[in-house]
Design a protein around this motif. Structure first.
Motif, PDB file in Angstrom:
ATOM      1  N   ASP A   6       0.725  -1.251   0.235  1.00 48.37           N
ATOM      2  CA  ASP A   6       0.122  -0.256   0.075  1.00 48.37           C
ATOM      3  C   ASP A   6       0.729   1.338   0.157  1.00 48.37           C
ATOM      4  O   ASP A   6       2.162   0.734  -0.148  1.00 48.37           O
ATOM      5  CB  ASP A   6      -1.353   0.116   1.205  1.00 48.37           C
ATOM      6  CG  ASP A   6       0.166   0.389   2.422  1.00 48.37           C
ATOM      7  OD1 ASP A   6       1.204   0.665   2.981  1.00 48.37           O
ATOM      8  OD2 ASP A   6      -0.953  -0.232   3.962  1.00 48.37           O
ATOM      9  N   ASP A   7      -0.051   2.389   0.220  1.00 47.25           N
ATOM     10  CA  ASP A   7       0.647   3.865   0.342  1.00 47.25           C
ATOM     11  C   ASP A   7       1.856   3.501   1.085  1.00 47.25           C
ATOM     12  O   ASP A   7       2.924   4.832   1.030  1.00 47.25           O
ATOM     13  CB  ASP A   7       0.054   5.135   0.148  1.00 47.25           C
ATOM     14  CG  ASP A   7      -0.748   5.418   1.063  1.00 47.25           C
ATOM     15  OD1 ASP A   7      -1.244   4.224   1.609  1.00 47.25           O
ATOM     16  OD2 ASP A   7      -1.438   6.200   1.127  1.00 47.25           O
ATOM     17  N   GLY A   8       1.647   2.802   2.221  1.00 46.00           N
ATOM     18  CA  GLY A   8       2.930   3.307   3.528  1.00 46.00           C
ATOM     19  C   GLY A   8       4.045   1.712   3.120  1.00 46.00           C
ATOM     20  O   GLY A   8       4.215   1.668   4.499  1.00 46.00           O
ATOM     21  N   GLY A  48      11.919   4.033  -1.823  1.00 44.88           N
ATOM     22  CA  GLY A  48      12.062   4.309  -3.729  1.00 44.88           C
ATOM     23  C   GLY A  48      10.301   3.701  -4.650  1.00 44.88           C
ATOM     24  O   GLY A  48      10.712   4.245  -6.170  1.00 44.88           O
ATOM     25  N   VAL A  49      10.477   2.674  -3.890  1.00 46.39           N
ATOM     26  CA  VAL A  49       9.382   2.585  -4.804  1.00 46.39           C
ATOM     27  C   VAL A  49       7.993   3.026  -5.273  1.00 46.39           C
ATOM     28  O   VAL A  49       7.331   2.525  -6.474  1.00 46.39           O
ATOM     29  CB  VAL A  49       8.975   0.657  -4.441  1.00 46.39           C
ATOM     30  CG1 VAL A  49      10.389  -0.272  -4.592  1.00 46.39           C
ATOM     31  CG2 VAL A  49       8.155   0.146  -2.899  1.00 46.39           C
ATOM     32  N   LEU A  50       7.693   3.595  -4.459  1.00 45.14           N
ATOM     33  CA  LEU A  50       6.642   4.635  -4.415  1.00 45.14           C
ATOM     34  C   LEU A  50       6.751   5.665  -5.622  1.00 45.14           C
ATOM     35  O   LEU A  50       5.634   6.402  -5.973  1.00 45.14           O
ATOM     36  CB  LEU A  50       6.336   5.067  -3.136  1.00 45.14           C
ATOM     37  CG  LEU A  50       5.525   3.699  -2.535  1.00 45.14           C
ATOM     38  CD1 LEU A  50       5.232   4.699  -0.778  1.00 45.14           C
ATOM     39  CD2 LEU A  50       4.237   3.667  -2.905  1.00 45.14           C
ATOM     40  N   ALA A  51       8.197   5.853  -5.992  1.00 43.03           N
ATOM     41  CA  ALA A  51       8.841   7.516  -6.093  1.00 43.03           C
ATOM     42  C   ALA A  51       8.388   7.114  -7.343  1.00 43.03           C
ATOM     43  O   ALA A  51       7.164   7.873  -8.296  1.00 43.03           O
ATOM     44  CB  ALA A  51      10.496   7.943  -5.997  1.00 43.03           C
ATOM     45  N   ALA A  52       8.215   5.851  -8.687  1.00 42.12           N
ATOM     46  CA  ALA A  52       8.344   6.082 -10.169  1.00 42.12           C
ATOM     47  C   ALA A  52       8.617   4.960 -10.350  1.00 42.12           C
ATOM     48  O   ALA A  52       8.926   3.804  -9.433  1.00 42.12           O
ATOM     49  CB  ALA A  52       9.034   6.384 -10.333  1.00 42.12           C
ATOM     50  N   GLN A  76       6.151  -1.462  -9.783  1.00 42.26           N
ATOM     51  CA  GLN A  76       5.358  -1.040 -10.887  1.00 42.26           C
ATOM     52  C   GLN A  76       4.220  -0.212  -9.735  1.00 42.26           C
ATOM     53  O   GLN A  76       3.888  -0.823  -8.946  1.00 42.26           O
ATOM     54  CB  GLN A  76       4.511  -1.421 -11.726  1.00 42.26           C
ATOM     55  CG  GLN A  76       3.764  -1.082 -12.669  1.00 42.26           C
ATOM     56  CD  GLN A  76       2.764  -1.831 -13.414  1.00 42.26           C
ATOM     57  OE1 GLN A  76       3.027  -3.102 -13.262  1.00 42.26           O
ATOM     58  NE2 GLN A  76       1.578  -1.449 -13.897  1.00 42.26           N
ATOM     59  N   VAL A  77       4.256   1.555  -9.961  1.00 44.68           N
ATOM     60  CA  VAL A  77       3.477   1.736  -8.341  1.00 44.68           C
ATOM     61  C   VAL A  77       1.826   1.897  -9.246  1.00 44.68           C
ATOM     62  O   VAL A  77       1.826   2.077 -10.711  1.00 44.68           O
ATOM     63  CB  VAL A  77       4.132   3.535  -8.957  1.00 44.68           C
ATOM     64  CG1 VAL A  77       3.214   4.187  -8.274  1.00 44.68           C
ATOM     65  CG2 VAL A  77       5.937   3.362  -8.902  1.00 44.68           C
TER      66      VAL A  77
END
Length: 189
Positions: A6-8, A48-52, A76-77
């Motif tokens: 998730d986003d956290g 970093g996996v949430l950045a791009a 993959q975001v």
């Protein structure tokens, strides 16, 4: 392995291969932060996996007591309608053996180059037909040979007048041979 976050960066999905690689069962991983379940070496984190989208694989070193674990991962975001990250999926596999073998091979190349560039030797390899596959070394440079000057040529043609070719033919036939010295290019080898 496939890990959904998730986003956290809390684990939402944890496949069987992730269980095997990280030695954590899915029920233990679900809902926990990825940095807790699969900590990286040093100060590195998974943020970093949430950045791009990480479409280019990168190697991550996992903090594992008493062993080294290297993973090649890409991600993959997942984004909401406004384009904000709401999670990510990480894909990857264990590349520890491959990376360690590549590092060892690179070290061996450095050592080999140090030897042939600093020790007064000539190193060469031929195929079963006597065609040079490799030829280099400080001793060759000392007599004016450029590295790889013989590659692609036949030792039997280049040195057809050498009396030592019979020993080479016998060696190529599988018979162990030791030639104490040979005269070629006006030098004793």
């Amino acid at each position: 392995m496939v890990i959904d976050l998730d986003d956290g960066l809390r684990v939402l999905g944890w496949n069987q291969r992730a269980e095997q690689v990280f030695r954590v069962a899915e029920p233990e991983a679900l809902g926990r932060g990825l940095d807790d379940v699969a900590p990286l070496v040093g100060d590195a984190t998974w943020t970093g996996v949430l950045a791009a989208d990480g479409t280019t694989p990168s190697v991550q070193a996992l903090a594992r007591p008493g062993e080294q674990l290297l993973l090649e991962t890409w991600s993959q975001v997942t984004r909401d309608a406004e384009g904000h990250p709401v999670g990510a999926t990480i894909y990857g596999h264990d590349v520890t053996a491959r990376v360690l073998a590549e590092r060892r091979a690179a070290l061996e190349v450095k050592l080999f180059n140090a030897i042939i560039n600093n020790v007064d030797i000539s190193v060469w390899a031929i195929d079963r037909h006597g065609i040079f596959l490799y030829q280099d070394g400080k001793a060759g440079l000392d007599v004016g040979l450029k590295p790889h000057a013989f590659v692609g040529q036949s030792v039997f043609e280049l040195f057809r007048d050498s009396p030592d070719l019979e020993s080479l033919r016998e060696a190529l036939a599988g018979e162990p041979r030791f030639v104490k010295d040979a005269e070629t290019l006006g030098e004793q080898w």
